[in-house]
Design a protein around this motif. Sequence first.
Motif, PDB file in Angstrom:
ATOM      1  N   PRO A 269      78.839  25.781  68.987  1.00 63.07           N
ATOM      2  CA  PRO A 269      79.462  26.485  67.856  1.00 63.07           C
ATOM      3  C   PRO A 269      80.109  25.536  66.852  1.00 63.07           C
ATOM      4  N   PHE A 270      79.975  25.893  65.576  1.00 58.40           N
ATOM      5  CA  PHE A 270      80.612  25.113  64.523  1.00 58.40           C
ATOM      6  C   PHE A 270      81.788  25.890  63.952  1.00 58.40           C
ATOM      7  N   GLY A 271      82.853  25.168  63.683  1.00 61.01           N
ATOM      8  CA  GLY A 271      84.017  25.802  63.068  1.00 61.01           C
ATOM      9  C   GLY A 271      83.873  25.867  61.561  1.00 61.01           C
ATOM     10  N   THR A 272      83.200  24.886  61.000  1.00 62.95           N
ATOM     11  CA  THR A 272      83.023  24.871  59.542  1.00 62.95           C
ATOM     12  C   THR A 272      81.609  24.412  59.205  1.00 62.95           C
ATOM     13  N   VAL A 273      81.181  24.829  58.026  1.00 67.87           N
ATOM     14  CA  VAL A 273      79.890  24.381  57.509  1.00 67.87           C
ATOM     15  C   VAL A 273      80.133  23.858  56.102  1.00 67.87           C
ATOM     16  N   ILE A 274      79.683  22.646  55.863  1.00 67.19           N
ATOM     17  CA  ILE A 274      79.823  22.079  54.522  1.00 67.19           C
ATOM     18  C   ILE A 274      78.442  22.011  53.881  1.00 67.19           C
ATOM     19  N   LEU A 275      78.341  22.595  52.700  1.00 65.05           N
ATOM     20  CA  LEU A 275      77.058  22.598  52.006  1.00 65.05           C
ATOM     21  C   LEU A 275      77.059  21.536  50.915  1.00 65.05           C
ATOM     22  N   ALA A 276      76.184  20.565  51.090  1.00 62.31           N
ATOM     23  CA  ALA A 276      76.073  19.494  50.098  1.00 62.31           C
ATOM     24  C   ALA A 276      74.595  19.343  49.802  1.00 62.31           C
ATOM     25  N   THR A 277      73.984  20.456  49.412  1.00 58.29           N
ATOM     26  CA  THR A 277      72.529  20.521  49.353  1.00 58.29           C
ATOM     27  C   THR A 277      71.932  20.061  48.031  1.00 58.29           C
ATOM     28  N   GLY A 278      72.757  19.567  47.115  1.00 52.89           N
ATOM     29  CA  GLY A 278      72.227  19.021  45.869  1.00 52.89           C
ATOM     30  C   GLY A 278      71.847  20.097  44.869  1.00 52.89           C
ATOM     31  N   GLU A 279      71.208  19.644  43.803  1.00 52.60           N
ATOM     32  CA  GLU A 279      70.814  20.552  42.725  1.00 52.60           C
ATOM     33  C   GLU A 279      70.067  21.762  43.300  1.00 52.60           C
ATOM     34  N   PRO A 280      70.411  22.968  42.807  1.00 54.02           N
ATOM     35  CA  PRO A 280      69.846  24.178  43.429  1.00 54.02           C
ATOM     36  C   PRO A 280      68.338  24.309  43.247  1.00 54.02           C
ATOM     37  N   ASP A 281      67.711  24.826  44.300  1.00 58.56           N
ATOM     38  CA  ASP A 281      66.301  25.219  44.201  1.00 58.56           C
ATOM     39  C   ASP A 281      66.127  26.474  45.053  1.00 58.56           C
ATOM     40  N   GLU A 282      64.857  26.851  45.369  1.00 60.08           N
ATOM     41  CA  GLU A 282      64.681  28.121  46.110  1.00 60.08           C
ATOM     42  C   GLU A 282      65.311  28.057  47.483  1.00 60.08           C
ATOM     43  N   GLU A 283      65.326  26.870  48.064  1.00 62.13           N
ATOM     44  CA  GLU A 283      65.931  26.781  49.400  1.00 62.13           C
ATOM     45  C   GLU A 283      67.427  27.017  49.325  1.00 62.13           C
ATOM     46  N   THR A 284      68.036  26.619  48.210  1.00 57.70           N
ATOM     47  CA  THR A 284      69.472  26.874  48.039  1.00 57.70           C
ATOM     48  C   THR A 284      69.724  28.373  48.029  1.00 57.70           C
ATOM     49  N   THR A 285      68.852  29.080  47.306  1.00 50.84           N
ATOM     50  CA  THR A 285      69.010  30.539  47.220  1.00 50.84           C
ATOM     51  C   THR A 285      68.868  31.165  48.599  1.00 50.84           C
ATOM     52  N   HIS A 286      67.903  30.675  49.330  1.00 51.61           N
ATOM     53  CA  HIS A 286      67.668  31.163  50.691  1.00 51.61           C
ATOM     54  C   HIS A 286      68.909  30.978  51.557  1.00 51.61           C
ATOM     55  N   LEU A 287      69.480  29.786  51.457  1.00 51.63           N
ATOM     56  CA  LEU A 287      70.682  29.459  52.222  1.00 51.63           C
ATOM     57  C   LEU A 287      71.859  30.338  51.778  1.00 51.63           C
ATOM     58  N   ALA A 288      71.963  30.513  50.473  1.00 50.22           N
ATOM     59  CA  ALA A 288      73.073  31.303  49.932  1.00 50.22           C
ATOM     60  C   ALA A 288      73.004  32.742  50.431  1.00 50.22           C
ATOM     61  N   GLU A 289      71.786  33.275  50.476  1.00 45.90           N
ATOM     62  CA  GLU A 289      71.632  34.654  50.970  1.00 45.90           C
ATOM     63  C   GLU A 289      71.970  34.731  52.440  1.00 45.90           C
ATOM     64  N   MET A 290      71.500  33.723  53.160  1.00 46.70           N
ATOM     65  CA  MET A 290      71.736  33.682  54.602  1.00 46.70           C
ATOM     66  C   MET A 290      73.221  33.663  54.916  1.00 46.70           C
ATOM     67  N   MET A 291      73.960  32.880  54.119  1.00 49.07           N
ATOM     68  CA  MET A 291      75.369  32.695  54.421  1.00 49.07           C
ATOM     69  C   MET A 291      76.269  33.533  53.523  1.00 49.07           C
ATOM     70  N   ARG A 292      75.636  34.342  52.692  1.00 50.74           N
ATOM     71  CA  ARG A 292      76.382  35.213  51.779  1.00 50.74           C
ATOM     72  C   ARG A 292      77.371  34.429  50.935  1.00 50.74           C
ATOM     73  N   LEU A 293      76.865  33.407  50.283  1.00 52.98           N
ATOM     74  CA  LEU A 293      77.688  32.638  49.357  1.00 52.98           C
ATOM     75  C   LEU A 293      77.288  32.997  47.941  1.00 52.98           C
ATOM     76  N   PRO A 294      78.247  33.122  47.052  1.00 50.53           N
ATOM     77  CA  PRO A 294      77.885  33.498  45.689  1.00 50.53           C
ATOM     78  C   PRO A 294      77.188  32.353  44.950  1.00 50.53           C
ATOM     79  N   GLN A 295      76.234  32.750  44.129  1.00 48.56           N
ATOM     80  CA  GLN A 295      75.548  31.778  43.273  1.00 48.56           C
ATOM     81  C   GLN A 295      75.704  32.208  41.837  1.00 48.56           C
ATOM     82  N   ASP A 296      75.832  31.253  40.938  1.00 50.32           N
ATOM     83  CA  ASP A 296      75.923  31.662  39.534  1.00 50.32           C
ATOM     84  C   ASP A 296      74.520  31.802  38.960  1.00 50.32           C
ATOM     85  N   ALA A 297      74.463  32.058  37.651  1.00 47.41           N
ATOM     86  CA  ALA A 297      73.176  32.332  37.011  1.00 47.41           C
ATOM     87  C   ALA A 297      72.204  31.174  37.193  1.00 47.41           C
ATOM     88  N   ALA A 298      72.716  29.959  37.281  1.00 49.35           N
ATOM     89  CA  ALA A 298      71.828  28.797  37.392  1.00 49.35           C
ATOM     90  C   ALA A 298      71.588  28.392  38.846  1.00 49.35           C
TER      91      ALA A 298
END
Lengths: 225, 579
Positions: free
Chosen positions: B258-287
């Motif tokens: 188990p992890f207590g924290t997750v740090i996202l340092a995934t770089g400039e957004p692409d489709e995988e970022t969106t996938h991750l954001a949906e998975m973890m329910r993190l908000p994304q802006d228009a870009a």
Amino acid sequence: MIALTIDGKEIEVEAGRTLLDAARENGFHIPTLCYHEALKPYGGCRMCVVELETPRGPRVVASCTYPVEDGAVVHTDTDQIAGLRKVAAQLLLARAGHTPFIQELAASVGVDSTPYTLPTDACVLCSRCVRACREIVGIGAISMANRGSDRMVAPPFSISSADCIECATCVQVCPTDAITLKHITDRDRTVHMWPSEFARGACRLCEYHADEWMDVGAEEQTVHG
Amino acid sequence: MASSINLPVYQPFSAPQKPSEPRVGVFICECGEQITDILDVDSLSESAVESDDVVFAGHAPYWCSADGRKLMQEKIREQSLNRVVVAGCSPRTHRGIFKETVQEEGMDPELCGMVNVREGCAWPHRLDQDGANIRARDQIAMEVAHLTALTPRIPSQAEIASSALVIGGGVAGMTAALELAYAGVPVTLVDRKDALGGTATKEDSELAGELSAAVEANPSVEVRLNSRVTGVEGSLGSYMVGVQNGTGEQPRGNTDGPFGTVILATGEPDEETTHLAEMMRLPQDAAGYLADLRVRLRPERYLERGFYVCGSAHHPCDANMAQFQAFSAASRALRHMGRGSVTLRGPLAQVDAERCNGCSDCSRLCPFHAITMVERPEGVSLSTIDPLLCTGCGNCVSVCPVEAATLSGWSDSQLDAQMRVALDYQDPEPGSMLPEAGGLGVAALNGDREPRILVFACEWSGYAAAELAGAQKRAYPANVRVIRLDCSGRLQAGLIFNAFEMGAAGVLVLGCVQKLCHYERGNERAAAAFDQVEELSGLLGLHPKRLKLAWTPPDDGAALADMISEFAAGVDEAIRSIV
């Protein structure tokens, strides 16, 4: 229990109390400004000063921070104390005499005019807001910044605070209505990144309401950062 | 379908424990002498004891002083009190003190409530002493009723594991991983490429090189190259993460944690970022840039999820800024993990498994993604609320069409109990055609009963402004009765109609200014409920001046006092026009 004497009256209080608590609970009136029952005492305004008898003569202490001591002899209203309160009140009047609270406080110690001239500012640096944010709310979005005549209450680097939860507890505890939420989370934020200056659009709430940035002038660049 | 955070096991709703017989103590504060020239504290104490459940009522100069608190604890012991109401100054400054006081004496702090009779009643109505006293008496009785009807929730426990997952091995990710490792936290660093370094430019290649050497040399950092995160599950503080290893035909997957924290340092957004954001329910802006959710709730009531974003995943930045952010993310992560074991109290929403019809309105509405729909073998899926993520806003309660969702802390029965006291409502005699004091217009004209205005005020907006108005000694009419809510989104149209049926002359709803709801969209929920009432009000013969919804900034006391005065005048006019 600690036994001490205030203005000639012998009283007993539990150890750990302050002189101010002991005095107030036994019917003595001591004026205060920066003191607030829900906050740790600050000792900054010097209105609550009292005289403590010592073998080397009277000693002036801030009653809100000074702990009760066994055998202490305290005077709450000597000439020296009255004089010190008068000066404190006059200085407060010079700075924030336009606020009802300061007018009333000064009047309560017999002061209604001031020989001093200071830049007008409703904020009297009592730090109630800072302490409230830290101790009551548990966040500490604002603090005292700078020293001397530059001292002021501000969020870190005077930039719109990301930690403020806009609970307005600071607004509530401010005696002079000097602080409003605008001071902490204003709509514009300027980030200085050498060599350019980027003015942010409206990002008061969170970082991702991108549709709110749209009304910025052509000259400004909106950069998310 | 992307994995989402949900409880591993579906837990049926169990009926709450019947509260033990309430024994309420009412402690009225004189606040030195600040209110005794307006409020008659003896009389208030006498009235307080008249409530069935109140076994003790007393007043003292300063209940918040050390001596006062000691005396309160003595009374709790002496009278076996299990609920405490303190009538004094502001709960927003003093409730912490009193909750701590009762907790030291073994009482559940949730069963300690406060009523503001100073800024709330004495000061704004100083010119109407009778009104001030009657209002104070009623507000105290309302709080007693509120606590008596409360079934306290069982506090939730969370263990925050001291281990971190860093997604992305660029400058930001490596910096964050090293900071955590230096602080003694084991780190798993995942990157989809076959080497560390991310998108470091030529200028930064030296820095990137140093960082990757340090990462590889550090025994606390486990590096997983050619790896992607496929799922994040488990509950707060204890995330289990699916990591898919390797490219090519045979990618191997396993679960880490188990992890207590997750740090996202995934770089400039692409489709995988969106996938991750949906998975973890993190908000994304228009870009597509990721953001930390900016939460404006009290720290003791809200637990952050432990996800932190840094580097150009957050916004475009150079290596310097990326590192700065990484330090910041790492330090917040360390603070979060440093909590260890956390106890959460406060209002909590729960779903009655038997009533839930699987419509999922609540799940879509919940701003904190605390609700998931779990499939049930016997048919409709069940709305399941994660107690660690629920902030107690009550929006789900308001939207539920079958009253399956309830909120302990602000249950319908608690609100009903408060309203009855506020409006002095008695149930009609059995067999009578019309309620004794009912009817949407009749009650308000009933003999010499003064018209009462019910104010539903959200703590963050109207309630704060009302306390400020009182502190600034601004006057408004004393025939208001304020019910404090955590969020205006708790209101259903039905509650507002109930208020009129119980004889309210007017109903005023105060919520946060547009887009500034502390629970994201609660004020929109309130607006929707209010609109329903407004639409039907014409049909029901409810004069439009008798109800109002106002978006109220918390720091403008003058505006609120004026608005209440104006509303009260309108209500008065409306009622006279009925005759």
